[in-house]
Design a protein around this motif. Structure first.
Motif, short mmCIF file in Angstrom:
data_model
loop_
_atom_site.label_atom_id
_atom_site.label_comp_id
_atom_site.label_asym_id
_atom_site.label_seq_id
_atom_site.Cartn_x
_atom_site.Cartn_y
_atom_site.Cartn_z
N UNK A 56 -25.78 31.03 -9.30
CA UNK A 56 -24.56 31.39 -9.58
C UNK A 56 -23.42 30.47 -10.73
N UNK A 57 -23.57 29.21 -10.10
CA UNK A 57 -22.70 28.27 -10.79
C UNK A 57 -23.34 28.00 -11.99
N UNK A 58 -24.50 27.86 -12.14
CA UNK A 58 -25.33 27.81 -13.36
C UNK A 58 -24.96 28.97 -14.61
N UNK A 59 -25.14 30.09 -13.91
CA UNK A 59 -24.92 31.27 -14.85
C UNK A 59 -23.14 31.20 -15.45
N UNK A 60 -22.29 30.99 -14.54
CA UNK A 60 -20.80 31.10 -14.61
C UNK A 60 -20.31 29.79 -15.55
N UNK A 61 -20.82 28.54 -15.24
CA UNK A 61 -20.34 27.32 -15.63
C UNK A 61 -21.74 26.50 -15.84
N UNK A 62 -22.26 26.85 -16.90
CA UNK A 62 -23.51 26.16 -17.55
C UNK A 62 -23.58 24.56 -17.39
N UNK A 63 -22.29 23.74 -17.64
CA UNK A 63 -22.45 22.64 -17.62
C UNK A 63 -21.85 21.93 -16.32
N UNK A 64 -21.67 22.75 -15.23
CA UNK A 64 -21.09 22.31 -14.03
C UNK A 64 -22.31 21.86 -13.10
N UNK A 65 -22.14 21.12 -11.95
CA UNK A 65 -23.03 20.68 -11.21
C UNK A 65 -22.57 21.38 -9.77
N UNK A 66 -23.52 22.02 -9.07
CA UNK A 66 -23.30 22.78 -8.04
C UNK A 66 -23.33 21.53 -6.66
N UNK A 67 -22.28 21.63 -5.72
CA UNK A 67 -22.32 20.55 -4.99
C UNK A 67 -22.41 21.09 -3.37
N UNK A 68 -21.97 22.52 -3.21
CA UNK A 68 -22.25 23.07 -1.95
C UNK A 68 -21.66 24.16 -1.60
N UNK A 69 -21.75 24.74 -0.37
CA UNK A 69 -21.06 26.05 -0.15
C UNK A 69 -20.55 25.77 1.44
N UNK A 70 -19.65 26.87 1.66
CA UNK A 70 -19.12 27.10 2.90
C UNK A 70 -18.90 28.52 3.17
#
Length: 87
Positions: free
Chosen positions: A15-29
């Motif tokens: 989901x993060x890659x789809x919305x923010x291609x240059x961002x790095x996923x960290x985690x979820x809560x």
């Protein structure tokens, strides 16, 4: 890490890659309406709220009025994630 957690991390990273291609996923809560996803973007640590269907409810990088509450939630999650309960 449980198999279900691995699947959740993969799904949220996508989901993060789809919305923010240059961002790095960290985690979820877990959140009341679904989940809060934390990611590292160009402007630092950011948060997305998604429901249980995978629909984005808010994103701190969008600057909408609805997402303003995510900043406080995000700060709490950040403290929880780096305080030992890393999901």
């Amino acid at each position: 890490m449980a198999a279900s957690e691995i699947v959740m991390h993969r799904m949220f990273a996508e989901i993060v890659a789809n919305y923010h291609p240059f961002a790095e996923y960290i985690g979820y809560q877990d959140a009341e309406e679904g989940f809060i996803i934390c990611y590292q973007g160009a402007n630092g640590e950011q948060y997305m709220a998604i429901d249980t269907e995978g629909n984005v409810l808010g994103d701190t990088t969008m600057g909408t009025a609805r997402t303003m509450g995510l900043v406080a939630i995000g700060a709490a999650i950040f403290c929880a994630m780096f305080g030992g309960s890393n999901s």
